[in-house]
Design a protein around this motif. Structure first.
Motif, PDB file in Angstrom:
ATOM      1  N   GLN A 212     -15.183   9.986 -11.431  1.00 23.41           N
ATOM      2  CA  GLN A 212     -15.849  10.013 -12.730  1.00 23.41           C
ATOM      3  C   GLN A 212     -16.243   8.596 -13.136  1.00 23.41           C
ATOM      4  OE1 GLN A 212     -13.413  11.959 -15.648  1.00 23.41           O
ATOM      5  NE2 GLN A 212     -13.274  13.863 -14.491  1.00 23.41           N
ATOM      6  N   TRP A 213     -17.466   8.457 -13.590  1.00 23.17           N
ATOM      7  CA  TRP A 213     -17.888   7.168 -14.094  1.00 23.17           C
ATOM      8  C   TRP A 213     -17.144   6.820 -15.376  1.00 23.17           C
ATOM      9  CZ3 TRP A 213     -20.661   4.016 -11.158  1.00 23.17           C
ATOM     10  CH2 TRP A 213     -21.471   4.545 -10.162  1.00 23.17           C
ATOM     11  N   GLU A 214     -17.150   5.553 -15.684  1.00 22.16           N
ATOM     12  CA  GLU A 214     -16.528   4.998 -16.899  1.00 22.16           C
ATOM     13  C   GLU A 214     -15.010   5.162 -16.907  1.00 22.16           C
ATOM     14  OE1 GLU A 214     -18.696   3.231 -18.291  1.00 22.16           O
ATOM     15  OE2 GLU A 214     -20.318   4.233 -17.196  1.00 22.16           O
ATOM     16  N   ARG A 215     -14.403   5.152 -15.735  1.00 21.69           N
ATOM     17  CA  ARG A 215     -12.948   5.140 -15.619  1.00 21.69           C
ATOM     18  C   ARG A 215     -12.544   3.979 -14.717  1.00 21.69           C
ATOM     19  NH1 ARG A 215      -9.843  10.770 -15.741  1.00 21.69           N
ATOM     20  NH2 ARG A 215      -8.485   9.350 -16.860  1.00 21.69           N
ATOM     21  N   ARG A 216     -11.270   3.626 -14.814  1.00 21.89           N
ATOM     22  CA  ARG A 216     -10.752   2.495 -14.031  1.00 21.89           C
ATOM     23  C   ARG A 216      -9.789   3.054 -12.982  1.00 21.89           C
ATOM     24  NH1 ARG A 216      -6.914  -1.872 -15.167  1.00 21.89           N
ATOM     25  NH2 ARG A 216      -7.740  -3.844 -14.341  1.00 21.89           N
ATOM     26  N   TYR A 217     -10.061   2.776 -11.713  1.00 24.26           N
ATOM     27  CA  TYR A 217      -9.298   3.354 -10.618  1.00 24.26           C
ATOM     28  C   TYR A 217      -8.601   2.275  -9.786  1.00 24.26           C
ATOM     29  CZ  TYR A 217     -11.858   7.696 -11.506  1.00 24.26           C
ATOM     30  OH  TYR A 217     -12.386   8.818 -12.087  1.00 24.26           O
ATOM     31  N   ALA A 218      -7.463   2.685  -9.210  1.00 19.24           N
ATOM     32  CA  ALA A 218      -6.762   1.844  -8.244  1.00 19.24           C
ATOM     33  C   ALA A 218      -6.798   2.554  -6.889  1.00 19.24           C
ATOM     34  CB  ALA A 218      -5.318   1.602  -8.676  1.00 19.24           C
ATOM     35  N   TYR A 219      -7.184   1.824  -5.856  1.00 24.43           N
ATOM     36  CA  TYR A 219      -7.253   2.366  -4.493  1.00 24.43           C
ATOM     37  C   TYR A 219      -6.282   1.608  -3.592  1.00 24.43           C
ATOM     38  CZ  TYR A 219     -11.673   4.716  -5.675  1.00 24.43           C
ATOM     39  OH  TYR A 219     -12.639   5.510  -6.243  1.00 24.43           O
ATOM     40  N   ARG A 220      -5.752   2.320  -2.613  1.00 23.52           N
ATOM     41  CA  ARG A 220      -5.005   1.674  -1.545  1.00 23.52           C
ATOM     42  C   ARG A 220      -5.265   2.430  -0.247  1.00 23.52           C
ATOM     43  NH1 ARG A 220       0.077   3.771   0.130  1.00 23.52           N
ATOM     44  NH2 ARG A 220       0.716   5.615  -1.047  1.00 23.52           N
ATOM     45  N   VAL A 221      -5.049   1.746   0.864  1.00 25.92           N
ATOM     46  CA  VAL A 221      -5.246   2.334   2.188  1.00 25.92           C
ATOM     47  C   VAL A 221      -3.910   2.283   2.916  1.00 25.92           C
ATOM     48  CG1 VAL A 221      -6.558   2.282   4.329  1.00 25.92           C
ATOM     49  CG2 VAL A 221      -7.632   1.539   2.191  1.00 25.92           C
ATOM     50  N   ALA A 222      -3.421   3.443   3.327  1.00 29.92           N
ATOM     51  CA  ALA A 222      -2.120   3.537   3.989  1.00 29.92           C
ATOM     52  C   ALA A 222      -2.304   3.957   5.442  1.00 29.92           C
ATOM     53  CB  ALA A 222      -1.227   4.556   3.275  1.00 29.92           C
ATOM     54  N   GLY A 223      -1.488   3.361   6.322  1.00 32.92           N
ATOM     55  CA  GLY A 223      -1.427   3.833   7.689  1.00 32.92           C
ATOM     56  C   GLY A 223      -0.564   5.084   7.756  1.00 32.92           C
ATOM     57  N   GLY A 236       5.040  16.911  11.481  1.00 35.93           N
ATOM     58  CA  GLY A 236       5.328  16.140  10.282  1.00 35.93           C
ATOM     59  C   GLY A 236       4.478  14.883  10.263  1.00 35.93           C
ATOM     60  N   GLU A 237       4.389  14.260   9.093  1.00 36.99           N
ATOM     61  CA  GLU A 237       3.643  13.012   8.977  1.00 36.99           C
ATOM     62  C   GLU A 237       4.283  12.146   7.906  1.00 36.99           C
ATOM     63  OE1 GLU A 237      -0.348  14.231   7.893  1.00 36.99           O
ATOM     64  OE2 GLU A 237       0.118  13.924   5.770  1.00 36.99           O
ATOM     65  N   PHE A 238       4.020  10.859   7.990  1.00 38.31           N
ATOM     66  CA  PHE A 238       4.560   9.925   7.006  1.00 38.31           C
ATOM     67  C   PHE A 238       3.680   8.695   6.948  1.00 38.31           C
ATOM     68  CE2 PHE A 238       6.613   9.109  11.053  1.00 38.31           C
ATOM     69  CZ  PHE A 238       6.514   7.739  11.203  1.00 38.31           C
ATOM     70  N   GLU A 239       3.755   8.007   5.819  1.00 38.03           N
ATOM     71  CA  GLU A 239       2.988   6.783   5.624  1.00 38.03           C
ATOM     72  C   GLU A 239       3.799   5.575   6.051  1.00 38.03           C
ATOM     73  OE1 GLU A 239       1.484   6.266   1.727  1.00 38.03           O
ATOM     74  OE2 GLU A 239       0.460   8.201   1.657  1.00 38.03           O
ATOM     75  N   GLY A 240       3.076   4.527   6.408  1.00 38.70           N
ATOM     76  CA  GLY A 240       3.714   3.240   6.644  1.00 38.70           C
ATOM     77  C   GLY A 240       4.002   2.551   5.321  1.00 38.70           C
ATOM     78  N   ASP A 241       4.336   1.291   5.397  1.00 41.73           N
ATOM     79  CA  ASP A 241       4.609   0.532   4.171  1.00 41.73           C
ATOM     80  C   ASP A 241       3.368   0.533   3.275  1.00 41.73           C
ATOM     81  OD1 ASP A 241       7.185  -0.092   4.938  1.00 41.73           O
ATOM     82  OD2 ASP A 241       6.533  -1.884   6.043  1.00 41.73           O
ATOM     83  N   PRO A 242       3.562   0.641   1.953  1.00 41.53           N
ATOM     84  CA  PRO A 242       2.404   0.696   1.052  1.00 41.53           C
ATOM     85  C   PRO A 242       1.618  -0.612   1.095  1.00 41.53           C
ATOM     86  CG  PRO A 242       4.440   0.438  -0.202  1.00 41.53           C
ATOM     87  CD  PRO A 242       4.846   0.704   1.210  1.00 41.53           C
ATOM     88  N   GLY A 243       0.303  -0.477   1.179  1.00 41.91           N
ATOM     89  CA  GLY A 243      -0.535  -1.663   1.202  1.00 41.91           C
ATOM     90  C   GLY A 243      -0.909  -2.115  -0.199  1.00 41.91           C
ATOM     91  N   ALA A 244      -1.681  -3.185  -0.257  1.00 43.54           N
ATOM     92  CA  ALA A 244      -2.117  -3.723  -1.549  1.00 43.54           C
ATOM     93  C   ALA A 244      -3.136  -2.796  -2.187  1.00 43.54           C
ATOM     94  CB  ALA A 244      -2.726  -5.108  -1.341  1.00 43.54           C
ATOM     95  N   ARG A 245      -3.130  -2.772  -3.517  1.00 44.55           N
ATOM     96  CA  ARG A 245      -4.084  -1.972  -4.276  1.00 44.55           C
ATOM     97  C   ARG A 245      -5.267  -2.832  -4.723  1.00 44.55           C
ATOM     98  NH1 ARG A 245       0.594   0.891  -5.190  1.00 44.55           N
ATOM     99  NH2 ARG A 245       0.338   3.152  -5.428  1.00 44.55           N
TER     100      ARG A 245
END
Length: 351
Positions: A212-223, A236-245
């Motif tokens: 949605q336009w006019e909103r503020r979002y935080a994104y991150r990319v996880a392995g 099963g699946e799992f994420e690696g260490d959280p990356g920077a946002r």
């Protein structure tokens, strides 16, 4: 005779009033077993959560200091605590958490899984048994990518990153991906998975168009490590260490594309003269309509549509015989951003 009756009456009263109930065994004060143990793997760590029991097996309150014993097992179905990970205080009725480091097990490369359970001990070191068991798969984790950035344009938010080489294959079959997650910045909102891409070394990107336009979002990319069975099923699946946002202010200052293929055609009879305009529809998702402009001779363009036209056509009935008119059209989105003008089109009105 009266004394005998009196004695019998007293005996009946004593029997009726003095008979005790069935004897009760002393309480062992054993905390009820934990029933909601959960485990989440993140990188090379596993996070355990559970609710500490608030009553004993005989529904009494827990008295004295209780201890939660976290146990590891490398054998399927094992209930005896052969490998104690830690003892931590157990607070009745409270949510509890414990984080265990999987690095030693991952370095051994001989194990496919590790199981955990929690046993709550009373102040005498006794328990009613272990909790439900949870299992963690011991595949290598995928590291977070580097150089994560975000670029906003009228087509969406493009998240870019620099990926690393996926880890070498271990005892378990696995595939590795990069997962793009989005949340509303500054709010306690859950993350939404907006896209995935195969994990590989070098540059990668994904464009988020569903926001949605006019909103503020935080994104991150996880392995992400996805463990597969021999026949390809996801175990099963799992994420690696959280990356920077990275944070993006999705303010729409981007105008739609300019309309194309404008045509102007005179139509009508002497009493009803008009010039009909048509053009190719604009496919912007947030299109609100079109503005129509006209000029006569070498004059300046002036808008002649009182409202934004909803369809790619317009009829100009305010025309005079013997004059030539030149038209252009712009597209307008829902936030009032207006496109560049279309190529002009001219048409004359016969005498």
């Amino acid at each position: 005779m009266f004394p005998r009756l009196l004695v019998c009456g007293l005996a009946v009263i004593l029997v009726a009033c003095g008979t005790p109930g069935a004897p009760q065994p002393p309480s062992l004060r054993l905390p009820k077993p934990v029933e909601d143990l959960r485990a989440v793997r993140q990188g090379d760590k596993v996070i355990l959560t559970w609710t500490s029991p608030s009553v004993t097996t005989d529904d009494g309150g827990i008295r004295g200091a209780a201890t939660a014993r976290i146990c590891r097992s490398l054998l399927a179905g094992e209930r005896e605590c052969r490998d104690k990970a830690a003892d931590i205080p157990s607070l009745p009725g409270q949510k509890a958490t414990f984080t265990d480091d999987l690095t030693p097990l991952l370095q051994s490369a001989r194990q496919d899984f590790v199981s955990y359970n929690v046993e709550v001990l009373n102040d005498r070191g006794r328990s009613a048994g272990p909790s439900n068991a949870v299992t963690i798969l011991l595949a290598p984790s995928m590291t977070a990518p580097q150089n994560v950035s975000a670029q906003l344009d009228r087509n969406g938010v493009t998240i870019s990153w620099t990926g690393t080489e996926p880890p070498p294959a271990g005892a378990l079959r696995a595939e590795y991906r990069y997962r793009v997650l989005r949340s509303v910045a500054g709010e306690a909102s859950a993350e939404t998975v907006v896209g995935e891409a195969p994990a590989r070394a070098g540059s990668g990107s994904f464009t988020d168009r569903n926001f949605q336009w006019e909103r503020r979002y935080a994104y991150r990319v996880a392995g992400v490590t996805r463990v597969l069975s021999r026949d390809g099923r996801v175990l099963g699946e799992f994420e690696g260490d959280p990356g920077a946002r990275v944070v993006v202010n999705a303010h729409d200052s981007f105008p739609p594309a300019a309309p194309r293929d404008l045509q102007a055609v005179y139509s009508g009879v002497e009493t009803q003269r008009s010039i009909d305009l048509t053009w190719t529809p604009n496919d912007d998702a947030d299109l609100a309509g079109y503005h129509v402009y006209r000029r006569e001779g070498a004059g300046n363009f002036a808008r002649i549509s009182s409202e934004a036209a909803r369809t790619p056509s317009f009829r100009d009935t305010n025309v005079q015989p013997g004059r030539t008119y030149t038209y252009s059209v712009t597209a307008v989105d829902e936030r009032g951003n207006e496109s560049q003008s279309s190529q002009p089109a001219s048409e004359g009105v016969p005498q």
